[in-house]
Design a protein around this motif. Structure first.
Motif, mmCIF file in Angstrom:
data_model
loop_
_atom_site.group_PDB
_atom_site.id
_atom_site.type_symbol
_atom_site.label_atom_id
_atom_site.label_comp_id
_atom_site.label_asym_id
_atom_site.label_seq_id
_atom_site.Cartn_x
_atom_site.Cartn_y
_atom_site.Cartn_z
ATOM 1 N N GLU A 93 38.180 44.950 34.331
ATOM 2 C CA GLU A 93 37.802 43.554 34.094
ATOM 3 C C GLU A 93 38.811 42.591 34.705
ATOM 4 O O GLU A 93 38.443 41.519 35.194
ATOM 5 N N ASP A 94 40.089 42.985 34.749
ATOM 6 C CA ASP A 94 41.104 42.143 35.388
ATOM 7 C C ASP A 94 40.912 42.130 36.900
ATOM 8 O O ASP A 94 41.021 41.080 37.538
ATOM 9 N N VAL A 95 40.632 43.287 37.473
ATOM 10 C CA VAL A 95 40.388 43.362 38.917
ATOM 11 C C VAL A 95 39.174 42.510 39.285
ATOM 12 O O VAL A 95 39.201 41.766 40.279
ATOM 13 N N ALA A 96 38.119 42.574 38.486
ATOM 14 C CA ALA A 96 36.911 41.793 38.772
ATOM 15 C C ALA A 96 37.205 40.291 38.705
ATOM 16 O O ALA A 96 36.761 39.523 39.569
ATOM 17 N N GLU A 97 37.965 39.862 37.697
ATOM 18 C CA GLU A 97 38.279 38.433 37.562
ATOM 19 C C GLU A 97 39.177 37.956 38.702
ATOM 20 O O GLU A 97 38.965 36.874 39.264
ATOM 21 N N ILE A 98 40.163 38.750 39.067
ATOM 22 C CA ILE A 98 41.056 38.374 40.168
ATOM 23 C C ILE A 98 40.299 38.359 41.490
ATOM 24 O O ILE A 98 40.480 37.447 42.311
ATOM 25 N N THR A 99 39.421 39.330 41.700
ATOM 26 C CA THR A 99 38.617 39.368 42.923
ATOM 27 C C THR A 99 37.740 38.130 43.033
ATOM 28 O O THR A 99 37.599 37.549 44.121
ATOM 29 N N ALA A 100 37.161 37.695 41.925
ATOM 30 C CA ALA A 100 36.344 36.475 41.929
ATOM 31 C C ALA A 100 37.204 35.256 42.272
ATOM 32 O O ALA A 100 36.777 34.376 43.039
#
Length: 176
Positions: free
Chosen positions: A71-78
């Motif tokens: 979930e952190d990777v997804a938020e940072i990628t966004a």
């Protein structure tokens, strides 16, 4: 110099300056995000002299080699995708040659398409530039929260930063 006379202000140039400053602040925030997610000092050292697109690439690289929650990777990628769009829009404004629009209403930004190929022309307004600077301010807040929550927010005794509530202001700006 007469100190009693107020200097004439130009809203267009002030908006260009605000976008330029927002771009520099975006770079600082990308370096901060990289410091939050990367444990490789060499990568962080190389980031000190890099442009925005390279900082985004470094952050993406740090995401591939780190051990962050999905979930952190997804938020940072966004956040990085938003940063790249802001970078492109910022470059259109900051690196343009300005001229009055052919229609006589407004101003157009002319950006080179390549050597000897001519210019790409796009309409630009003070409102659009102010909007971009505001978007960068909100993005910087979101990047800080994402970077904090990915590392420091997971440490014992530390709290994650909750997501922004709908309608909540960020540095006096209400996101759209």
């Amino acid at each position: 110099m007469d100190t009693d006379t107020a200097r004439e202000r130009n809203p267009f140039f002030e908006a260009v300056g605000r976008v330029t400053l927002a771009g520099a602040e975006l770079d600082i925030s990308l370096k901060g995000l990289l410091g939050s997610i990367a444990h490789e000092p060499t990568l962080i050292m190389y980031a000190n002299s890099q442009n925005t697109s390279k900082l985004i690439e470094f952050c993406k690289l740090a995401l591939t080699v780190g051990h962050l929650a999905e979930e952190d990777v997804a938020e940072i990628t966004a956040c990085l995708a938003r940063a790249d769009k802001c970078r492109d829009r910022r470059n259109t404004i900051v690196h343009a040659i300005y001229a009055p629009a052919e229609s006589g209403a407004g101003i157009e930004a002319m950006n080179p398409m390549g050597k000897k190929l001519g210019y790409r022309v796009s309409a630009v307004s003070v409102e659009a530039m102010e909007s971009l600077a505001d978007e960068v301010t909100v993005l910087r807040n979101d990047m800080f929260r994402a970077g904090w929550n990915a590392r420091a927010g997971r440490m014992p005794g530390m709290q994650p930063i909750p997501p922004r509530a709908p309608g909540q202001t960020v540095n006096g700006i209400t996101p759209k």
